[in-house]
Design a protein around this motif. Structure first.
Motif, short mmCIF file in Angstrom:
data_model
loop_
_atom_site.label_atom_id
_atom_site.label_comp_id
_atom_site.label_asym_id
_atom_site.label_seq_id
_atom_site.Cartn_x
_atom_site.Cartn_y
_atom_site.Cartn_z
N PRO A 33 0.81 -1.22 0.00
CA PRO A 33 0.00 0.00 0.00
C PRO A 33 0.85 1.28 0.00
O PRO A 33 0.33 2.36 -0.26
CB PRO A 33 -0.83 -0.12 1.28
N GLU A 34 2.14 1.15 0.27
CA GLU A 34 3.02 2.32 0.22
C GLU A 34 2.99 2.99 -1.15
O GLU A 34 3.14 4.21 -1.26
CB GLU A 34 4.46 1.92 0.55
N TRP A 35 2.82 2.18 -2.20
CA TRP A 35 2.81 2.72 -3.56
C TRP A 35 1.67 3.71 -3.74
O TRP A 35 1.88 4.82 -4.21
CB TRP A 35 2.71 1.60 -4.59
N THR A 36 0.45 3.30 -3.39
CA THR A 36 -0.68 4.21 -3.62
C THR A 36 -0.74 5.32 -2.59
O THR A 36 -1.31 6.37 -2.86
CB THR A 36 -2.01 3.43 -3.69
N ALA A 37 -0.13 5.11 -1.42
CA ALA A 37 -0.06 6.19 -0.43
C ALA A 37 0.85 7.31 -0.96
O ALA A 37 0.57 8.49 -0.78
CB ALA A 37 0.45 5.67 0.91
N ALA A 38 1.92 6.93 -1.65
CA ALA A 38 2.88 7.90 -2.18
C ALA A 38 2.49 8.42 -3.56
O ALA A 38 2.76 9.57 -3.90
CB ALA A 38 4.27 7.29 -2.23
N LEU A 39 1.88 7.56 -4.36
CA LEU A 39 1.48 7.90 -5.74
C LEU A 39 0.08 7.35 -5.99
O LEU A 39 -0.08 6.17 -6.32
CB LEU A 39 2.42 7.24 -6.74
N ALA A 40 -0.91 8.19 -5.86
CA ALA A 40 -2.28 7.73 -6.05
C ALA A 40 -2.49 7.12 -7.44
O ALA A 40 -3.30 6.20 -7.62
CB ALA A 40 -3.26 8.87 -5.83
N ASP A 41 -1.74 7.61 -8.43
CA ASP A 41 -1.88 7.13 -9.81
C ASP A 41 -0.75 6.18 -10.22
O ASP A 41 -0.42 6.08 -11.41
CB ASP A 41 -1.99 8.31 -10.77
N ALA A 42 -0.17 5.47 -9.28
CA ALA A 42 0.94 4.55 -9.56
C ALA A 42 0.58 3.55 -10.66
O ALA A 42 1.39 3.28 -11.55
CB ALA A 42 1.37 3.81 -8.30
N GLU A 43 -0.63 3.03 -10.62
CA GLU A 43 -1.05 2.05 -11.62
C GLU A 43 -1.06 2.64 -13.02
O GLU A 43 -0.59 2.02 -13.98
CB GLU A 43 -2.46 1.54 -11.25
N THR A 44 -1.59 3.83 -13.15
CA THR A 44 -1.66 4.50 -14.46
C THR A 44 -0.27 4.83 -14.98
O THR A 44 0.02 4.65 -16.17
CB THR A 44 -2.51 5.78 -14.34
N ILE A 45 0.60 5.32 -14.10
CA ILE A 45 1.97 5.65 -14.48
C ILE A 45 2.68 4.40 -14.99
O ILE A 45 3.33 4.42 -16.03
CB ILE A 45 2.73 6.25 -13.27
#
Length: 188
Positions: A33-45
């Motif tokens: 969950p650190e990914w989406t906490a730091a980058l809400a659009d991590a999946e899109t990027i």
């Protein structure tokens, strides 16, 4: 986990008109969950960067779709994989596990099934620390590691200087198309 489909290649011309390029199916698991906490659009990027790397190359296999999986992991998961598969202790930023190794062709796919390229796994802590140390946005570094990982799946490496230079130039070109500055800081 989500599955995205991207038309990764530009359409090509033939006598009858435009032929759509093969699609790239991208399965993304956000295991930390650190990914989406730091980058809400991590999946899109990540999806955009993987598709750009795939689309930058001529695959020569017509309209057969391909598939890649990406795991946005924590450092502990990547450290375990690094130890188990590479014999190295500790996490690294990105690992790529190609379905096809060397000159061994992948087994035949069932009709209509995508070609399995392999898996890319990216560690949050290492990636975030590198981005901070380099003074670059985490989103840009994530894009770079997705491109780098995808190129490994497509047979690129950086074992010797010539291979490394070729791979770095390709990464820089792909990332430039995404609006990401040269990650190697070299003027070409």
């Amino acid at each position: 986990m989500s599955i995205m489909k991207a038309n990764a290649n530009k359409a090509t011309n033939d006598e009858a008109g435009m032929i759509p390029a093969p699609t790239l199916e991208i399965a993304i698991e956000i295991a930390s969950p650190e990914w989406t906490a730091a980058l809400a659009d991590a999946e899109t990027i990540a999806e955009r960067a993987l598709a750009a790397a795939y689309g930058a190359l001529d695959h020569g296999d017509g309209d057969r779709p391909a598939e890649v999986s990406l795991v946005l992991a924590d450092d502990a998961m990547v450290a375990d994989l690094n130890r188990d598969y590479r014999g190295k202790e500790g996490p690294t930023n990105v690992l790529s596990f190609a379905q096809q190794e060397g000159d061994m062709p992948a087994g035949p796919a069932l009709p209509g099934m995508p070609e399995m390229l392999g898996d890319v796994v990216i560690a949050f802590g290492v990636t975030a620390a590198e981005a901070e140390d380099q003074g670059i946005p985490l989103a840009d570094h994530l894009s770079h590691l997705c491109v780098h990982g995808m190129l490994h799946l497509l047979g690129f490496d950086h074992i010797d200087t010539d291979e490394a230079d070729r791979m770095e130039r390709l990464e820089t070109d792909i990332l430039g198309g995404l609006g990401v500055p040269d990650p190697y800081g070299k003027e070409r």
